[in-house]
Write an enzyme that holds these catalytic residues in place. Structure first.
Site, PDB file in Angstrom:
ATOM      1  CB  CYS A   1      16.631  31.940  19.378  1.00  0.00           C
ATOM      2  SG  CYS A   1      15.529  32.923  18.306  1.00  0.00           S
TER       3      CYS A   1
ATOM      4  CE  LYS B   1       8.541  38.190  16.990  1.00  0.00           C
ATOM      5  NZ  LYS B   1       8.091  38.936  18.194  1.00  0.00           N
TER       6      LYS B   1
ATOM      7  CB  SER C   1       9.580  34.475  18.913  1.00  0.00           C
ATOM      8  OG  SER C   1       9.300  35.847  19.066  1.00  0.00           O
TER       9      SER C   1
ATOM     10  CG  HIS D   1      12.761  30.826  21.622  1.00  0.00           C
ATOM     11  ND1 HIS D   1      13.796  31.244  22.426  1.00  0.00           N
ATOM     12  CD2 HIS D   1      12.633  31.749  20.642  1.00  0.00           C
ATOM     13  CE1 HIS D   1      14.277  32.388  21.954  1.00  0.00           C
ATOM     14  NE2 HIS D   1      13.610  32.710  20.875  1.00  0.00           N
TER      15      HIS D   1
ATOM     16  CD  GLU E   1      14.390  28.844  25.028  1.00  0.00           C
ATOM     17  OE1 GLU E   1      14.534  30.039  24.695  1.00  0.00           O
ATOM     18  OE2 GLU E   1      14.580  27.884  24.255  1.00  0.00           O
TER      19      GLU E   1
ATOM     20  NE  ARG F   1       7.033  42.380  24.005  1.00  0.00           N
ATOM     21  CZ  ARG F   1       7.962  41.517  23.637  1.00  0.00           C
ATOM     22  NH1 ARG F   1       8.753  40.960  24.536  1.00  0.00           N
ATOM     23  NH2 ARG F   1       8.109  41.186  22.357  1.00  0.00           N
TER      24      ARG F   1
END
Length: 321
Positions: free
Chosen positions: A142, A163, A192, A235, A237, A249
């Site tokens: 990333c 985003k 992200s 990502h 992972e 969040r």
């Protein structure tokens, strides 16, 4: 793991063309085996979560891998205890005289900042420069991928209007590449981020090979042709709930946030996300470790010379393009 075949078997040439490792008996009998040594530079604020995610992928390989965790000394982490960092992490000073088979540089939530404004930028550049001579293969994730491409090739990032947030389809560009061997023609990857690679500048570097890409995401997996550097812009992972945790969040903080694309069933954040990228994530890391295992020297002291030899042979091949 590679397959062992009788010496001189005609199938070897076909398997080689399909990027499948096949060792002849004479070579296999003289192989020396040791654990792979992989360093992980964890730039994410959620240190423990990121550690777990990456180790989960590494553990799926049948190879024995020894992992050391690195942190930058020019940034103070506030999302993890100092005891955890002292116990499990070392700074670059404890790594710079060592050689490693692999290095993973994670992302960081700083893509909206200029690279030079990141407080540990100079230290990160030192680590990247060190890896060029002391690490057989480095995987950048990333923001780490954006940073590596900028520092090593001068490829700038461009800020996105909104985003990039969700799980996106990526089209396979080279089905016979070692790293993506076994991939379906379309795979999915979480993203992200607020920034992307300048693809016009990327196209100027023939040594960088795009292995998969998406209409919305741009290049997803990029590698140098000698696999000394691997750049993953998303990502792989991430666990099943990582994007959901990010969404809730920001939602509870009152920040502007969209429901991640192609993630929740019916785009309903109350429903459990569908884990659509796990198999390909495992496969990429398994392929990477398998390649490193085949190519890295048995004696870690020989890694710098092996890198130089690999680079020289790759440069010669590229001159023929």
């Amino acid at each position: 793991m590679p397959i062992n075949i009788p010496d001189g078997l005609p199938a070897k040439e076909i398997l080689h063309h399909e990027r499948i490792f096949a060792l002849e008996e004479e070579v296999a009998e003289h192989q020396e085996i040791r654990p792979l040594n992989v360093a992980i530079l964890n730039l994410m604020p959620t240190k423990i979560e990121t550690e777990t995610q990456i180790l989960r992928l590494i553990s799926k390989s049948p190879l024995q891998v020894s992992c050391d965790f690195m942190r930058v000394s020019t940034h103070k982490s506030t999302h993890v205890s100092a005891d955890h960092l002292v116990k499990f992490y070392d700074t670059f000073d404890n790594f710079k005289d060592k050689n490693y088979d692999g290095l993973i540089i994670t992302g960081a939530p700083v893509e909206q900042m200029a690279f030079e404004d990141v407080d540990y930028w100079d230290e990160l550049c030192q680590i990247i420069d060190w890896s060029q001579e002391h690490v057989f293969s480095t995987m950048y994730l990333c923001w780490g991928a954006l940073a590596g491409l900028y520092h090593l090739y001068g490829i700038p990032k461009r800020q996105l209007g909104a985003k990039l947030f969700g799980v996106f389809p990526q089209r396979l560009c080279d089905e016979y590449n070692f790293l993506t061997n076994g991939f379906d023609e379309v795979h999915y990857m979480p993203h992200s981020r607020h920034a992307a690679i300048d693809t016009n500048e990327l196209a100027k570097h023939k040594e960088l090979h795009v292995l998969s890409e998406g209409f919305a995401t741009g290049p997803a997996i990029i590698a140098t042709r000698d696999f000394h550097e691997i750049y993953v812009t998303g990502h792989f992972e991430y666990g099943r709930d990582t994007l959901a945790d990010e969404f809730w969040r920001d939602f509870h903080k009152g920040l502007p946030i969209r429901v991640p694309e192609n993630y929740f069933p019916d785009d309903d954040p109350e429903k459990q996300p569908i884990f659509t990228w796990r198999a390909h994530a495992n496969l990429l890391y398994r392929n990477w470790l398998n390649w490193v295992y085949q190519m890295t020297p048995y004696d870690p002291n020989q890694i710098p010379s092996a890198i130089a030899s690999l680079r020289s042979s790759t440069d010669e091949a590229m001159d023929k393009f």
